[in-house]
Write a protein that holds these residues in place. Structure first.
Motif, short mmCIF file in Angstrom:
data_model
loop_
_atom_site.label_atom_id
_atom_site.label_comp_id
_atom_site.label_asym_id
_atom_site.label_seq_id
_atom_site.Cartn_x
_atom_site.Cartn_y
_atom_site.Cartn_z
N LYS A 67 0.82 -1.22 0.00
CA LYS A 67 0.00 0.00 0.00
C LYS A 67 0.86 1.27 0.00
O LYS A 67 0.62 2.21 0.76
N GLN A 86 -7.89 -2.87 -4.53
CA GLN A 86 -7.70 -1.50 -4.09
C GLN A 86 -8.45 -0.52 -4.97
O GLN A 86 -8.96 0.51 -4.50
N GLU A 91 -9.44 2.46 -2.34
CA GLU A 91 -8.23 2.71 -1.55
C GLU A 91 -7.15 3.40 -2.38
O GLU A 91 -6.38 4.21 -1.85
#
Length: 217
Positions: A67, A86, A91
């Motif tokens: 991430k 994601q 995200e």
């Protein structure tokens, strides 16, 4: 002047919030040692410009899993299910760009062009929010250039002055990305003395290269 530095020194040039370009096509031609060092460093909130999102356990995919990207600009992400997760969860912002458009945006950024016209994407989601220009009774999208703070490149051979030679399809995005960024860091399979690479087979001149690190196979 030798441009060689250590891996640890190299990763200090990548800071939170930077835009990085990473060479490779499905991880072929990706600077894996540099990627591993960035995973260990854990720098976050980066924008990635790359052909794809790598694999979960290889290439930039390891940084995706960690991430470390707030935004990814790529031509596809289908080989990395974590990138897809994601994207759908919101995200990470992921902009999917046709592959030919992506490399031309990189080339435009490298050589100071204001953008280019392409028919690719007309009438699709790619067109949304972009300027359409009509030339000779045909519509084109105006695509703007991309620029990076740091380019991370893989080369088969480099000499101490930064002249590069790529091996086969490992060239892919590497050559054009090397000319684009403010700082270009090259992971080379082998670093040799100046003059040891036949000048007829130098693919990227050393003027585009800031630093070299010793890589591996």
């Amino acid at each position: 002047m030798c441009k060689e530095i250590t891996i640890d020194e190299a990763v200090h040039y990548i800071k939170e919030g930077d835009t990085i370009m990473v060479g490779g096509f499905m991880t072929n031609g990706t600077p894996e040692y540099l990627i591993d060092a960035l995973v260990e460093k854990g720098v976050k909130n980066l924008t990635l410009i790359c052909n794809d999102a790598g694999f979960l356990d290889k290439g930039v995919g390891k940084m995706v899993a960690n991430k470390q990207f707030s935004r990814i600009i790529a031509s596809h992400i289908g080989l990395n299910r974590e990138a897809g997760r994601q994207m759908t969860s919101g995200e990470t912002r992921i902009d999917l760009v046709p592959q030919g458009t992506l490399i031309e945006q990189i080339r435009s950024g490298a050589f100071g062009l204001g953008g280019f016209l392409t028919p690719t994407g007309i009438g699709t989601l790619i067109e949304e929010g972009k300027q359409v220009i009509r030339v000779n009774e045909r519509d084109y999208l105006l695509e703007e250039p991309l620029k990076a703070d740091v380019a991370l490149i893989f080369a088969h051979l480099a000499d101490e002055k930064g002249n590069l030679q790529f091996k086969g399809s490992e060239n892919n995005f590497n050559q054009m990305m090397a000319a684009n960024a403010k700082t270009t860091i090259v992971e080379a399979r082998k670093i040799v003395k100046a003059g040891e690479i036949d000048p007829n087979f130098i693919h990227t001149p050393g003027i585009f290269v800031d630093y070299l690190v010793q890589g591996g196979n």
